[in-house]
Design an enzyme around this catalytic site. Structure first.
Site, PDB file in Angstrom:
ATOM      1  N   ASP A 188       0.877  -1.169   0.000  1.00  0.00           N
ATOM      2  CA  ASP A 188       0.000   0.000   0.000  1.00  0.00           C
ATOM      3  C   ASP A 188       0.917   1.223   0.000  1.00  0.00           C
ATOM      4  O   ASP A 188       1.506   1.585   1.022  1.00  0.00           O
ATOM      5  CB  ASP A 188      -0.880  -0.058   1.256  1.00  0.00           C
ATOM      6  CG  ASP A 188      -1.622   1.251   1.513  1.00  0.00           C
ATOM      7  OD1 ASP A 188      -1.374   2.242   0.810  1.00  0.00           O
ATOM      8  OD2 ASP A 188      -2.447   1.276   2.443  1.00  0.00           O
TER       9      ASP A 188
ATOM     10  N   CYS B  39      -8.231   6.596  10.404  1.00  0.00           N
ATOM     11  CA  CYS B  39      -8.567   5.308   9.757  1.00  0.00           C
ATOM     12  C   CYS B  39      -7.563   4.228  10.134  1.00  0.00           C
ATOM     13  O   CYS B  39      -7.253   3.340   9.333  1.00  0.00           O
ATOM     14  CB  CYS B  39      -8.681   5.436   8.246  1.00  0.00           C
ATOM     15  SG  CYS B  39      -9.953   6.564   7.705  1.00  0.00           S
TER      16      CYS B  39
ATOM     17  N   GLN C  92       0.861   6.498   1.100  1.00  0.00           N
ATOM     18  CA  GLN C  92       1.605   7.586   1.741  1.00  0.00           C
ATOM     19  C   GLN C  92       3.012   7.733   1.195  1.00  0.00           C
ATOM     20  O   GLN C  92       3.733   8.655   1.572  1.00  0.00           O
ATOM     21  CB  GLN C  92       1.662   7.369   3.265  1.00  0.00           C
ATOM     22  CG  GLN C  92       0.304   7.461   3.949  1.00  0.00           C
ATOM     23  CD  GLN C  92      -0.306   8.855   3.867  1.00  0.00           C
ATOM     24  OE1 GLN C  92       0.389   9.856   3.649  1.00  0.00           O
ATOM     25  NE2 GLN C  92      -1.621   8.933   4.029  1.00  0.00           N
TER      26      GLN C  92
END
Ligand code: C6P
Length: 404
Positions: A198, A362, A201
């Protein structure tokens, strides 16, 4: 070296007052601001070539298709993918994760394991949890320590022949930790597990080299990297994307449709059903050009300066505690001040024109681990300045005086 004044002039939104004070935008991990070239490119698309892609013989459709596919190639080069058809356009990181987690039902069975880390965003937990529930697999969690670093010995201990996929973030959104993903990928592969990174960021701060990393999947969102909202990328190794079933059915993802059976289009179209976010895909290429022109190595170096300065400045405030103190961090500072609720600090600094995010970001399991209801998160970008950090420190002190 970056010319910060020139860079700031590229971002028109920064030049305004909010609540009567000059805007200080420190919510970059939620979404970045957009430079004028990106704003212009959106308008130019609609003024000049707006048309559906891969469909028409007419000139506008050809131009839009060319621009879309050129952007795909640009992204391929940017992340060093072997083939442009390994770059899928998505609506963002969440879409990319769901696409893979959904398709992975085909490769996982009862008793198998899916591994995530203790510092994942909900987007990189829930789709895998849903996958596990569908097939009866187990979700295994790589633990972290008090600094917010993954415990790699535990990771290696948890890996086994049952591990089918390891899904971890490159950079944590609530702690800022930069994870040792090359190491994580190598170890997972030694056990025959695939790896999903992922990169939500990471994309604003660095250039991922997917071949050097040897990850199987890498996802990011355009809106966090100076691009338009609703644009994003999922990179997948060709062999995985060929094996993975389509995520959504619809127009453009097919070869032939018969009521008895349909066959699917080649990559990347197999995963791009329906009319995509055409303008978003094209302008994401513009955003990547902008970041590369500034130089991601310069961006990273300057942001590290801001991180160090901000950390030092905020730690001067009595009672302030930083959550996430990993040795390698992105420019994200999550903190709490004494027992003051993070929301109250956020609301007060907002009155002083400073935008921070408050809450669990989150990442509820991260907040549970550190036993806090949430944090105040200041996340910096290369258009921020040390003077803005001074303003934040003063605003937090004022909030502290008002609230205690
Ligand atoms: N984090 C934040 O304020 P989307 O919403 O699909 O663009 O990105 C989801 C996502 C996935 N992984 C990580 C590590 C993320 O940080 C995010 C988005 C934002 O931290 C909004 S919650």
């Amino acid at each position: 070296m970056l010319d910060i004044n020139a860079i700031r002039a590229d971002f028109p939104i920064l030049n305004q007052a909010v609540n009567g004070k000059p805007l200080v935008y420190f919510d970059n991990a939620a979404t970045s601001q957009k430079p004028q070239v990106v704003i212009d490119a959106i308008a130019e698309y609609y003024k000049q070539i707006n048309s559906n892609i891969h469909r028409g013989v007419h000139a506008l459709s050809q131009m839009a298709t060319d621009a879309y596919e050129t952007s795909r190639q640009k992204i391929q080069q940017h992340i060093n993918a072997k083939h442009s058809h390994e770059v899928l356009f998505t609506t963002g990181t969440t879409h990319g994760i769901n696409l893979v987690a959904n398709g992975f039902s085909a490769f996982i069975k009862q008793g198998d394991e899916v591994m995530v880390s203790a510092m994942e965003h909900h987007s990189n937990i829930v789709p895998w949890q849903m996958l596990c529930e569908r097939v009866g697999a187990k979700l295994v969690v790589i633990p972290m320590d008090d600094k917010g670093e993954l415990i790699l010995e535990e990771y290696e201990r948890l890996l086994s022949g049952k591990t089918r996929i390891v899904a971890v973030n490159h950079i944590s959104n609530s702690l800022g930790t930069i994870n040792p993903i090359k190491y994580i990928i190598t170890k997972a592969h030694e056990h025959g597990a695939a790896v999903f990174i992922d990169g939500a960021q990471a994309a604003p701060h660095l250039k991922p080299d997917v071949q050097a990393l040897d990850c199987d999947f890498y996802a990011f969102s355009g809106h966090k990297a100076c691009g338009p909202t609703g644009s994003g990328v999922l990179y997948g190794k060709e062999e995985w994307l060929n094996k993975l079933p389509p995520y959504q059915g619809g127009g453009e993802m097919i070869k032939e449709v018969r009521f008895e059976k349909s066959t699917y289009a080649d990559l990347p179209h197999k995963f791009e059903a329906g009319t995509p976010n055409i303008e978003g895909g094209i302008v994401l290429g513009t955003a990547i050009d902008y970041l590369n022109a500034a130089g991601l190595n310069h961006i990273m170096a300057y942001e590290q300066e801001l991180l160090q300065y901000g950390t030092q400045k905020l730690l001067e405030i009595e009672g302030l505690k930083i959550i996430g103190t990993a040795a390698r961090k992105a420019p994200v500072i999550s903190f709490n001040v004494g027992d003051i609720h993070p929301y109250d600090i956020g609301a007060i600094v907002d009155k002083m024109g400073i935008a921070v995010r408050t809450g669990h970001h989150c990442t509820q399991p991260v907040m549970d681990f550190f036993n806090v209801p949430g944090t105040v998160r200041a996340s910096f970008s290369f258009y921020n300045t040390k003077e803005e950090i001074d303003a934040l420190a003063e605003a937090v002190k004022k909030a502290q005086r008002m609230l205690s």
